[in-house]
Scaffold this motif. Structure first.
Motif, PDB file in Angstrom:
ATOM      1  N   VAL A 189      -8.795   6.098  -9.394  1.00  0.00           N
ATOM      2  CA  VAL A 189      -8.131   4.729  -9.028  1.00  0.00           C
ATOM      3  C   VAL A 189      -8.250   4.579  -7.560  1.00  0.00           C
ATOM      4  O   VAL A 189      -7.944   5.374  -6.836  1.00  0.00           O
ATOM      5  CB  VAL A 189      -6.759   4.444  -9.566  1.00  0.00           C
ATOM      6  N   ALA A 190      -8.782   3.253  -7.271  1.00  0.00           N
ATOM      7  CA  ALA A 190      -8.780   2.976  -5.789  1.00  0.00           C
ATOM      8  C   ALA A 190      -7.822   1.717  -5.648  1.00  0.00           C
ATOM      9  O   ALA A 190      -7.900   1.021  -6.493  1.00  0.00           O
ATOM     10  CB  ALA A 190     -10.210   2.754  -4.966  1.00  0.00           C
ATOM     11  N   GLY A 191      -7.556   1.634  -4.442  1.00  0.00           N
ATOM     12  CA  GLY A 191      -6.376   0.314  -4.295  1.00  0.00           C
ATOM     13  C   GLY A 191      -6.327  -0.328  -2.757  1.00  0.00           C
ATOM     14  O   GLY A 191      -6.918   0.578  -1.781  1.00  0.00           O
ATOM     15  N   LEU A 192      -5.690  -1.021  -2.723  1.00  0.00           N
ATOM     16  CA  LEU A 192      -5.307  -1.601  -1.040  1.00  0.00           C
ATOM     17  C   LEU A 192      -4.584  -0.703  -0.320  1.00  0.00           C
ATOM     18  O   LEU A 192      -3.641  -0.028  -0.816  1.00  0.00           O
ATOM     19  CB  LEU A 192      -4.478  -2.956  -1.189  1.00  0.00           C
ATOM     20  N   LYS A 193      -5.081  -0.574   0.956  1.00  0.00           N
ATOM     21  CA  LYS A 193      -4.437   0.504   1.703  1.00  0.00           C
ATOM     22  C   LYS A 193      -3.120   0.273   2.047  1.00  0.00           C
ATOM     23  O   LYS A 193      -2.239   1.250   2.356  1.00  0.00           O
ATOM     24  CB  LYS A 193      -5.155   0.490   3.147  1.00  0.00           C
ATOM     25  N   ASP A 194      -2.622  -0.837   2.092  1.00  0.00           N
ATOM     26  CA  ASP A 194      -1.287  -1.208   2.712  1.00  0.00           C
ATOM     27  C   ASP A 194      -0.234  -1.090   1.196  1.00  0.00           C
ATOM     28  O   ASP A 194       1.048  -1.502   1.516  1.00  0.00           O
ATOM     29  CB  ASP A 194      -1.054  -2.488   3.107  1.00  0.00           C
ATOM     30  N   LEU A 195      -0.634  -0.673   0.085  1.00  0.00           N
ATOM     31  CA  LEU A 195      -0.013  -0.608  -1.089  1.00  0.00           C
ATOM     32  C   LEU A 195       0.084   1.070  -1.445  1.00  0.00           C
ATOM     33  O   LEU A 195      -0.782   1.631  -1.359  1.00  0.00           O
ATOM     34  CB  LEU A 195      -0.168  -1.229  -2.189  1.00  0.00           C
ATOM     35  N   THR A 196       1.557   1.413  -1.672  1.00  0.00           N
ATOM     36  CA  THR A 196       1.571   2.987  -1.986  1.00  0.00           C
ATOM     37  C   THR A 196       1.885   2.805  -3.385  1.00  0.00           C
ATOM     38  O   THR A 196       2.778   2.495  -4.257  1.00  0.00           O
ATOM     39  CB  THR A 196       2.852   3.208  -1.202  1.00  0.00           C
ATOM     40  N   PHE A 197       0.718   3.699  -4.096  1.00  0.00           N
ATOM     41  CA  PHE A 197       0.807   3.864  -5.602  1.00  0.00           C
ATOM     42  C   PHE A 197      -0.212   5.027  -6.013  1.00  0.00           C
ATOM     43  O   PHE A 197      -1.083   5.379  -4.968  1.00  0.00           O
ATOM     44  CB  PHE A 197       0.686   2.964  -6.526  1.00  0.00           C
ATOM     45  N   ASP A 198      -0.131   5.718  -6.726  1.00  0.00           N
ATOM     46  CA  ASP A 198      -1.149   6.898  -7.377  1.00  0.00           C
ATOM     47  C   ASP A 198      -1.855   6.372  -8.467  1.00  0.00           C
ATOM     48  O   ASP A 198      -1.718   5.160  -8.904  1.00  0.00           O
ATOM     49  CB  ASP A 198      -0.640   8.040  -7.298  1.00  0.00           C
ATOM     50  N   ALA A 199      -2.512   7.368  -9.124  1.00  0.00           N
ATOM     51  CA  ALA A 199      -3.137   6.984 -10.484  1.00  0.00           C
ATOM     52  C   ALA A 199      -2.590   7.100 -11.712  1.00  0.00           C
ATOM     53  O   ALA A 199      -2.991   7.380 -12.764  1.00  0.00           O
ATOM     54  CB  ALA A 199      -4.592   7.847 -10.442  1.00  0.00           C
ATOM     55  N   THR A 200      -0.987   6.845 -11.676  1.00  0.00           N
ATOM     56  CA  THR A 200      -0.212   6.994 -12.737  1.00  0.00           C
ATOM     57  C   THR A 200       0.323   5.906 -13.278  1.00  0.00           C
ATOM     58  O   THR A 200       0.381   4.873 -12.620  1.00  0.00           O
ATOM     59  CB  THR A 200       0.927   8.113 -12.387  1.00  0.00           C
ATOM     60  N   PRO A 201       0.554   5.676 -14.486  1.00  0.00           N
ATOM     61  CA  PRO A 201       0.909   4.365 -15.081  1.00  0.00           C
ATOM     62  C   PRO A 201       2.246   3.932 -14.644  1.00  0.00           C
ATOM     63  O   PRO A 201       2.416   2.666 -13.964  1.00  0.00           O
ATOM     64  CB  PRO A 201       1.134   4.599 -16.595  1.00  0.00           C
ATOM     65  N   ALA A 202       3.262   4.766 -14.185  1.00  0.00           N
ATOM     66  CA  ALA A 202       4.651   4.358 -13.725  1.00  0.00           C
ATOM     67  C   ALA A 202       4.523   3.783 -12.147  1.00  0.00           C
ATOM     68  O   ALA A 202       5.015   3.033 -12.204  1.00  0.00           O
ATOM     69  CB  ALA A 202       5.461   5.563 -13.615  1.00  0.00           C
ATOM     70  N   THR A 203       3.584   4.153 -11.349  1.00  0.00           N
ATOM     71  CA  THR A 203       3.325   3.708 -10.071  1.00  0.00           C
ATOM     72  C   THR A 203       2.614   2.282 -10.071  1.00  0.00           C
ATOM     73  O   THR A 203       2.593   1.581  -9.061  1.00  0.00           O
ATOM     74  CB  THR A 203       2.868   4.415  -9.033  1.00  0.00           C
ATOM     75  N   LEU A 250     -16.316   2.749  -1.417  1.00  0.00           N
ATOM     76  CA  LEU A 250     -15.231   3.314  -0.844  1.00  0.00           C
ATOM     77  C   LEU A 250     -15.905   3.425   0.694  1.00  0.00           C
ATOM     78  O   LEU A 250     -15.210   3.374   1.931  1.00  0.00           O
ATOM     79  CB  LEU A 250     -14.155   4.342  -0.957  1.00  0.00           C
ATOM     80  N   ALA A 251     -17.012   3.981   0.795  1.00  0.00           N
ATOM     81  CA  ALA A 251     -17.676   4.296   1.914  1.00  0.00           C
ATOM     82  C   ALA A 251     -18.381   2.986   2.448  1.00  0.00           C
ATOM     83  O   ALA A 251     -18.931   3.293   3.636  1.00  0.00           O
ATOM     84  CB  ALA A 251     -18.941   5.495   1.576  1.00  0.00           C
ATOM     85  N   SER A 252     -18.567   2.033   1.767  1.00  0.00           N
ATOM     86  CA  SER A 252     -19.193   0.995   2.641  1.00  0.00           C
ATOM     87  C   SER A 252     -18.222   0.067   3.504  1.00  0.00           C
ATOM     88  O   SER A 252     -17.073   0.538   3.523  1.00  0.00           O
ATOM     89  CB  SER A 252     -19.497  -0.334   1.385  1.00  0.00           C
ATOM     90  N   ASP A 253     -18.870  -0.631   4.138  1.00  0.00           N
ATOM     91  CA  ASP A 253     -17.844  -1.357   5.203  1.00  0.00           C
ATOM     92  C   ASP A 253     -16.723  -2.243   4.538  1.00  0.00           C
ATOM     93  O   ASP A 253     -15.654  -2.044   5.192  1.00  0.00           O
ATOM     94  CB  ASP A 253     -18.905  -2.355   5.993  1.00  0.00           C
ATOM     95  N   ALA A 254     -17.187  -2.784   3.544  1.00  0.00           N
ATOM     96  CA  ALA A 254     -16.000  -3.552   2.861  1.00  0.00           C
ATOM     97  C   ALA A 254     -14.732  -2.582   2.340  1.00  0.00           C
ATOM     98  O   ALA A 254     -13.413  -2.868   2.481  1.00  0.00           O
ATOM     99  CB  ALA A 254     -16.565  -4.382   1.722  1.00  0.00           C
ATOM    100  N   GLY A 255     -15.269  -1.582   1.633  1.00  0.00           N
ATOM    101  CA  GLY A 255     -14.316  -0.473   0.830  1.00  0.00           C
ATOM    102  C   GLY A 255     -13.614   0.180   2.045  1.00  0.00           C
ATOM    103  O   GLY A 255     -12.408   0.372   1.948  1.00  0.00           O
ATOM    104  N   LYS A 256     -14.058   0.647   3.179  1.00  0.00           N
ATOM    105  CA  LYS A 256     -13.337   1.471   4.172  1.00  0.00           C
ATOM    106  C   LYS A 256     -12.466   0.372   4.820  1.00  0.00           C
ATOM    107  O   LYS A 256     -11.347   0.824   5.189  1.00  0.00           O
ATOM    108  CB  LYS A 256     -14.486   1.658   5.235  1.00  0.00           C
ATOM    109  N   ALA A 257     -12.720  -1.010   4.872  1.00  0.00           N
ATOM    110  CA  ALA A 257     -11.843  -1.887   5.627  1.00  0.00           C
ATOM    111  C   ALA A 257     -10.688  -2.279   4.562  1.00  0.00           C
ATOM    112  O   ALA A 257      -9.506  -2.491   5.524  1.00  0.00           O
ATOM    113  CB  ALA A 257     -12.508  -3.343   5.964  1.00  0.00           C
TER     114      ALA A 257
END
Length: 258
Positions: free
Chosen positions: A116-130, A191-198
């Protein structure tokens, strides 16, 4: 660095079964019509390149097959195989029990976990609860959609379906969704692309569920083609042993994805 796949003249598929034929039949390799970097990427002229195109070249050469790449919409690729429109699927297809009910598979030719990948400013992991109050993008007719429907949706995650992973990634980069689930290798490329890293970062690896999701990608075949399966299995193992696999693999990855 990535070479385009040359559409080759076709050789006899009947020869695989030992049948005599004056006119050779085509061996059509089905790939997803949708781009799936770094595995399959079309250019403006419709030529395809990428890791999986190099794999097709290598395995067909080793098996003494002249193969024609045939793009097919992902959600129709198994029906295309069983109806005879294509002769095999080489499209990062994971081996699942559900798919094995309708088609056969060779031995695996690479492995990739689901992340799972997500927005940098959000805090969660790869679990359903978060992810209970988040919007997650998944590609239709994939193991990731099946997994998300089984594990994330019941926990309160809103799922948004996309025809391609690129479309899901674009919406993630634009902040229209909070997360995506996909194969680790393909998603790390984003995630390694310019858009993904940003915009985004890796949130974690999802828990295993063999009932709906597998790590092995293999060549999909009709159940009625055991001779072709044997020939392709021999070719897969041969290119591993003779160094061909590692040679093209190193153009895309700094590790062995086998």
């Amino acid at each position: 660095m990535k070479k385009a796949f040359s559409i080759l003249a076709v050789a006899g598929f009947a020869a695989l079964t030992g049948a005599a034929s004056a006119q050779a039949e085509q061996v059509k390799v089905g790939i997803a019509a949708e781009p799936y970097p770094p595995f399959t990427v079309p250019d403006a002229s419709g030529n395809w390149s990428g890791w999986e195109i190099d794999f097709i070249n290598a395995v067909c050469d080793e098996a003494k097959l002249d193969c024609v790449v045939t793009p097919v919409a992902w959600d129709g690729i198994i029906p295309a195989l069983n109806s005879g429109k294509i002769d095999m699927i080489i499209a990062s297809m994971s081996v699942t029990e559900e798919r094995k009910k309708t088609i056969d598979f060779t031995d695996g030719y690479y492995r990739s976990k689901a992340i799972v990948a997500g927005l940098k400013d959000l805090t969660f992991d790869a679990t359903p609860a978060t992810l209970a109050d988040k919007i997650m993008g998944v590609q239709v007719s994939t193991i990731h959609m099946a997994y998300a429907q089984k594990h994330f949706a019941p926990a309160g995650t809103t799922l948004r379906e996309y025809q391609t992973q690129d479309e899901a990634n674009a919406d993630l980069a634009a902040g229209r969704i909070d997360a995506v689930q996909a194969d680790e290798i393909a998603l790390r490329d984003f995630l390694a692309s310019d858009a993904g890293k940003a915009c985004c970062d890796l949130k974690g690896t999802v828990e295993s569920d063999p009932a709906v999701m597998a790590e092995d990608a293999a060549i999909g075949l009709r159940k009625s083609d055991p001779e072709l399966k044997e020939r392709l299995n021999a070719a897969i193992h041969a290119i591993r042993e003779n160094g061909t696999y590692l040679a093209f693999n190193s153009k895309y990855f700094d590790f062995d994805i086998y």
